[in-house]
Design an enzyme around this catalytic site. Structure first.
Site, PDB file in Angstrom:
ATOM      1  N   HIS A  73      43.534  48.860  50.216  1.00 17.76           N
ATOM      2  CA  HIS A  73      44.998  49.143  49.857  1.00 17.76           C
ATOM      3  C   HIS A  73      45.738  49.445  50.937  1.00 17.76           C
ATOM      4  CE1 HIS A  73      42.705  49.565  45.913  1.00 17.76           C
ATOM      5  NE2 HIS A  73      43.739  48.914  45.414  1.00 17.76           N
ATOM      6  N   ASP A 119      42.883  39.422  45.085  1.00 15.68           N
ATOM      7  CA  ASP A 119      43.061  40.948  44.944  1.00 15.68           C
ATOM      8  C   ASP A 119      44.414  40.758  44.901  1.00 15.68           C
ATOM      9  OD1 ASP A 119      43.198  43.410  44.360  1.00 15.68           O
ATOM     10  OD2 ASP A 119      41.434  43.926  45.716  1.00 15.68           O
TER      11      ASP A 119
END
Length: 365
Positions: A185, A257
Site C-alpha cells: 500500500h 489488487d
C-alpha cells in the site's frame, strides 16, 4: 471503435465509490459502458439492510449487459468490511494453529451465507500467502500459516465452502505476499527468492486452489526478481500469462489488487499501469478509490490502448469471455435476487450457530 468493444472494456474494471448509494456519475458510466462490478468499503456500509439495497441497486445499473459483481474484502480478523451485526470472525491464523479443515469449511460456509444474504457475490478471500516472514506487517495474521501445505489444505476448504454457497472466491496475492517486509500500500516490496523456492513454497497453495476451480486469483503488487526483474507481478506478462495461465493452468479470472496502491502509483500513471496490467493478463482491475473522473480516464485509456495497438482486441475478448463463463457460474440467477427483509436478515447474521464457530476459532488464538 464499435460500441460493443466499449462495453466489453467496461467489464474490465471493478470500482469503488463514496456514499451508501451509487453516485449519478457512476450510474452514467455504467449505462454507457457497463461495469465489471463494484467493491464495498466501510464508507459504503450503514446497515445490513442498506447493503442489500445497494447490492440490488448495483444489479440494476446495466440490465442488458453482464451483471456486475458486488465485491468486498471479508477475510476475518482485521480485514473485514462487514461489522456487527454480521458475525465477527477471528484472524485466519487461528485456523492455521488449529489445522482443522472441517472447522475452516464451517467458517467459510457460514460467512458465505451472510455475504449472500446481502447480495455480495465476490469475496476477496482466502489469503493464500505463506507467512514465512515475521517482519511482514501487511499480511501477518491474515495468513493461514507459515507452512505451504497447511495454507493449501485450509485454503482448499475455504474455497470449496464459499463457492458451494454461491459466493465466488478470490485467492490472493499471487505469486505470494507472505515473505515481504514492506507494505505494498505504501511502497513496492521485493521478493528475491529463487524460482525453485517460489514454486515449492509460494505457488503451492495457489496450485491447490486452482485444482479446486477457484473463481478468481488476485495479483500481488510485488517485484519478484527471479521471475521478472523489471515489473511487479500485476504488470508482468511472464508471471500472469506465462506462469499463472500456462504453467499452473488457471482458467478463471485474474484480478489486480487495487491499482491506486503506492506500489504501482509511485512508478506509473494509473492509466498506463492499467493498460499494462490488462496486457499482461489481468482480466479485471480494481480501482478502489472514489474519484469517478479518474475511473473514466482509465476506461478511456483502455479504449485508446486498443485503438493504438498497445492492447490487442483478442486480449479484451479473452477477458470478456472469461467474465461470461465465471459470471454464468455464480450470477446465473442473480437478476431474480431481491434483498431480504429485516426479520430474515437479523435471524441469520451473527446467529448462535455462526457465533459458536467463531468461538471455536478463537480457542486457537
Amino acid at each position: 471503435m464499435p460500441d460493443q468493444i466499449h462495453r466489453k472494456i467496461g467489464q474490465l474494471v471493478i470500482v469503488g465509490f463514496d456514499g451508501t448509494s451509487i453516485p449519478s456519475d457512476l450510474q452514467a458510466i455504467a449505462r454507457e459502458m457497463g461495469l465489471g462490478g463494484v467493491v464495498l468499503f466501510d464508507r459504503n456500509i450503514e446497515s445490513p439492510e442498506q447493503v442489500g439495497e445497494l447490492a440490488y441497486e448495483t444489479l440494476t445499473l446495466s440490465r442488458e449487459l453482464l451483471p456486475p459483481w458486488v465485491s468486498v474484502d471479508q477475510e476475518g480478523g482485521r480485514v473485514a468490511r462487514l461489522r456487527s451485526p454480521f458475525t465477527q470472525w477471528p484472524a485466519m491464523s487461528s485456523l492455521g494453529r488449529g489445522v482443522d479443515t472441517e472447522l475452516a469449511a464451517r467458517f467459510a460456509h457460514a460467512m458465505a451465507r451472510e455475504l449472500k444474504a446481502v447480495g455480495v457475490t465476490l469475496d476477496y478471500a482466502p489469503v493464500l500467502d505463506v507467512n514465512t516472514n515475521p517482519e511482514n506487517v501487511v499480511i501477518g495474521d491474515r495468513a493461514l500459516s507459515g507452512e505451504p501445505e497447511v495454507v493449501g489444505k485450509l485454503g482448499e476448504a475455504i474455497v470449496d465452502s464459499l463457492q458451494v454457497v454461491g459466493v465466488a472466491a478470490c485467492a490472493k496475492h499471487f505469486p505470494g505476499h507472505g515473505d515481504t517486509s514492506e507494505d505494498s500500500h505504501l511502497e513496492l516490496p521485493l521478493v528475491a527468492h529463487s524460482t525453485n523456492r517460489l514454486r515449492a513454497v509460494e505457488f503451492h497453495p495457489f496450485r491447490v486452489a486452482i485444482a479446486r476451480d477457484v473463481a478468481a486469483v488476485m495479483t500481488a503488487h510485488v517485484l519478484y526478481s527471479s521471475l521478472d526483474e523489471v515489473r511487479p507481478a500485476t504488470l508482468s506478462h511472464h508471471i500472469l500469462t506465462g506462469i499463472l495461465r500456462e504453467e499452473l493452468g488457471f482458467e478463471g479470472l485474474i484480478i489486480s489488487d487495487d491499482m491506486e496502491m503506492a506500489a504501482i502509483s509511485d512508478g506509473y500513471s494509473i492509466e498506463d499501469a492499467t493498460v499494462q496490467a490488462i496486457g499482461a493478463g489481468c482480466d479485471m482491475v480494481l480501482l478502489c478509490g472514489v474519484d469517478i473522473d479518474k475511473q473514466g480516464r482509465v476506461l478511456e485509456a483502455l479504449i485508446h490502448g486498443v485503438e493504438d495497438g498497445r492492447l490487442k482486441r483478442e486480449r479484451i475478448e479473452e477477458s470478456f469471455t472469461r467474465q461470461e463463463q465465471v459470471k454464468a457460474r455464480f450470477l446465473s440467477d442473480i437478476r431474480e435476487w431481491r434483498p431480504l427483509g429485516t426479520g430474515q436478515l437479523r435471524k441469520l447474521l451473527g446467529c448462535d450457530d455462526h457465533f459458536s464457530i467463531a468461538q471455536e476459532m478463537e480457542r486457537f488464538l
